[in-house]
Design an enzyme around this catalytic site. Structure first.
Site, PDB file in Angstrom:
ATOM      1  N   ASP A 124      64.916  10.947  36.112  1.00 31.85           N
ATOM      2  CA  ASP A 124      65.057   9.690  36.857  1.00 31.85           C
ATOM      3  C   ASP A 124      64.937   9.935  38.361  1.00 31.85           C
ATOM      4  O   ASP A 124      65.744  10.649  38.949  1.00 31.85           O
ATOM      5  CB  ASP A 124      66.432   9.105  36.501  1.00 31.85           C
ATOM      6  CG  ASP A 124      66.629   7.702  37.035  1.00 31.85           C
ATOM      7  OD1 ASP A 124      65.805   7.239  37.841  1.00 31.85           O
ATOM      8  OD2 ASP A 124      67.634   7.079  36.649  1.00 31.85           O
ATOM      9  N   GLY A 153      58.075   2.439  37.279  1.00 29.13           N
ATOM     10  CA  GLY A 153      56.695   1.963  37.297  1.00 29.13           C
ATOM     11  C   GLY A 153      56.003   2.119  38.646  1.00 29.13           C
ATOM     12  O   GLY A 153      54.896   1.621  38.838  1.00 29.13           O
ATOM     13  N   ASP A 185      65.465  -1.716  35.753  1.00 30.18           N
ATOM     14  CA  ASP A 185      66.362  -1.698  34.587  1.00 30.18           C
ATOM     15  C   ASP A 185      66.427  -3.030  33.840  1.00 30.18           C
ATOM     16  O   ASP A 185      66.432  -4.102  34.433  1.00 30.18           O
ATOM     17  CB  ASP A 185      67.782  -1.348  35.031  1.00 30.18           C
ATOM     18  CG  ASP A 185      67.903   0.110  35.429  1.00 30.18           C
ATOM     19  OD1 ASP A 185      66.867   0.778  35.587  1.00 30.18           O
ATOM     20  OD2 ASP A 185      69.049   0.571  35.578  1.00 30.18           O
TER      21      ASP A 185
HETATM   22  C1  GAL Z   1      68.774   4.203  36.548  1.00 30.86           C
HETATM   23  C2  GAL Z   1      67.952   4.172  35.279  1.00 30.86           C
HETATM   24  C3  GAL Z   1      68.858   3.753  34.145  1.00 30.86           C
HETATM   25  C4  GAL Z   1      69.988   4.739  34.021  1.00 30.86           C
HETATM   26  C5  GAL Z   1      70.724   4.895  35.364  1.00 30.86           C
HETATM   27  C6  GAL Z   1      71.739   6.018  35.326  1.00 30.86           C
HETATM   28  O1  GAL Z   1      67.971   4.584  37.611  1.00 30.86           O
HETATM   29  O2  GAL Z   1      66.878   3.286  35.423  1.00 30.86           O
HETATM   30  O3  GAL Z   1      68.118   3.676  32.943  1.00 30.86           O
HETATM   31  O4  GAL Z   1      69.480   5.979  33.616  1.00 30.86           O
HETATM   32  O5  GAL Z   1      69.817   5.151  36.412  1.00 30.86           O
HETATM   33  O6  GAL Z   1      72.365   6.252  36.558  1.00 30.86           O
END
Ligand code: GAL
Length: 395
Positions: free
Chosen positions: A147, A196, A217
């Protein structure tokens, strides 16, 4: 009512990134499983993951194909003097946890960031990529969600106001972890999460991605789910066995989604050849939610070996028709009513030709498990608010 015809994307074109020669061994079909974030977020513990594994088996989800149990953010502890990352107190022994999950015939996924910090502010893999990949391999990890998060700060610091350079840095960071995983010799599904940016679907396969998030999200509301699902229009040519567009994890069973809404969600994700990662509280599974998540015919559409993601073939206001070809020559066709009113379908053609089907093809209604007999372009469906019809059409 204004009729708006969208660009028809060929349903039979060759996937852009189809791997020539040998078939992919990892993620040949969209990955299925469960992820901790949507329900537990930062509270997830070792005990929750073990319980999720137990419940995936006892609920019948494993038999339906769900096999990855993925720990999302907040498992990370501190690095020691040698830079080796340790788990925090919520996860006392990751190797033992992996052994437990494997003993159930399931696989274990984990989460990190190319940045110094994850989204939730925990330790990321920045400048420790190989060390972390080796650690995951030593534990027996089978899947990594990577991420962007904290890496955005590095991009801003090193290339302020230089979008092109920032985009290159982002690709390099993903490639770096890909190489680190390859070097471990342990196969791990590689899941990119950078919302994306920079049309990731165009370059994801080049940095070893098996799937890549296409949006920000999801949350457990019909509006957000529908927005994300509809935003996948135009992306079908980037999905193929081995690498998939990822419209984010399922919220089926979360929030206040009704049966119709859960079916729109699950049916849409199946049409999209999306990864099916449930994100609900498995200890509160109702028969209704279990039935949606484990519907064999819906899952067969998602997991169809041809791996062709559906494309939107028609839209009129809140009504959309999506279609995809399936390996046995049949077609999946879905009609969605994203609107607030019932009965929008009067007088709307099914656009069977655009779906690759024709008048007289045999229709099977997937959610009701009913044969409808021969279908015609002008066959009428009544769709209630937030409802859908999912058909399998065969010659
Ligand atoms: C976001 C991600 C989520 C989750 C979250 C955890 O950036 O899109 O799916 O993983 O971080 O902190």
């Amino acid at each position: 009512m204004m009729r708006l015809r969208l660009l028809l994307v060929s349903l039979v074109s060759v996937p852009l990134f189809a791997q020539s020669g040998s078939a992919p061994t990892l993620a040949a079909k969209p990955p299925m499983g469960w992820n901790s974030w949507n329900w537990f977020a930062g509270k997830v513990t070792d005990k929750d993951i073990r319980q999720a594994a137990d419940l995936i088996v006892s609920s019948g989800m494993k038999d339906a194909g769900y096999n990855y149990v993925n720990i999302d953010d907040t498992w990370e502890g501190q690095r020691d003097a040698n830079g080796v990352l340790h788990t925090n107190e919520k996860f006392p022994d990751m190797k033992a946890l992996a052994d437990y999950v494997h003993s159930k015939g399931l696989k274990l996924g984990i989460y990190s960031s190319p940045g110094p910090k994850t989204c939730a502010g925990f330790e990321g893999s920045y400048q420790h990529e190989q060390q972390d990949a080796d650690l995951y391999a030593s534990w027996g990890i089978d899947y990594l969600k990577y991420d962007l998060c904290g890496f955005r700060k590095i991009m801003d610091q090193e290339a302020p106001n230089d979008k092109a350079k920032q985009n290159q840095m982002m690709r390099d960071a993903y490639e770096k972890m890909h190489q680190a995983i390859v070097k471990t010799g342990r196969p791990m599904v590689y899941s990119l999460c950078q919302y994306g940016w920079d049309s990731v679907w165009q370059w994801g396969p080049e940095v070893g991605a098996n799937l890549w998030r296409t949006t920000g999200d999801i949350n457990p509301t019909f509006e957000r789910m529908a927005f994300i699902g509809r935003a996948q229009a135009g992306l079908s040519k980037y999905a193929a066995p081995g690498h998939w567009n990822d419209p984010d994890m399922l919220e089926v069973g979360n929030g206040k989604l009704s049966l119709d809404e859960n079916r729109v969600h699950m049916g849409m994700w199946a049409m999209l050849a999306s990864p099916l990662l449930a994100g609900n509280n498995l200890s509160q599974l109702t028969p209704e939610v279990t039935a949606v998540l484990t519907n064999r015919e819906v899952i067969a559409i998602d997991q169809d070996p041809l791996g062709k993601q559906a494309e939107r073939i028609y839209v009129e206001g809140p009504i959309e028709i999506w279609a995809r070809p399936l390996a046995d020559g049949s077609r999946a066709l879905a009609i969605f009513n994203f609107g607030e009113d019932d009965n929008y379908m009067r007088g709307i053609s099914l656009h069977l030709k655009e779906a690759g089907a024709d008048n007289g093809w045999h229709a099977h209604d997937v959610w009701t498990d009913k044969d409808l007999g021969p279908i015609m372009d002008n066959t009428n469906f009544t769709l209630k608010r937030h409802a859908s019809v999912l058909l399998r059409l065969s010659r």
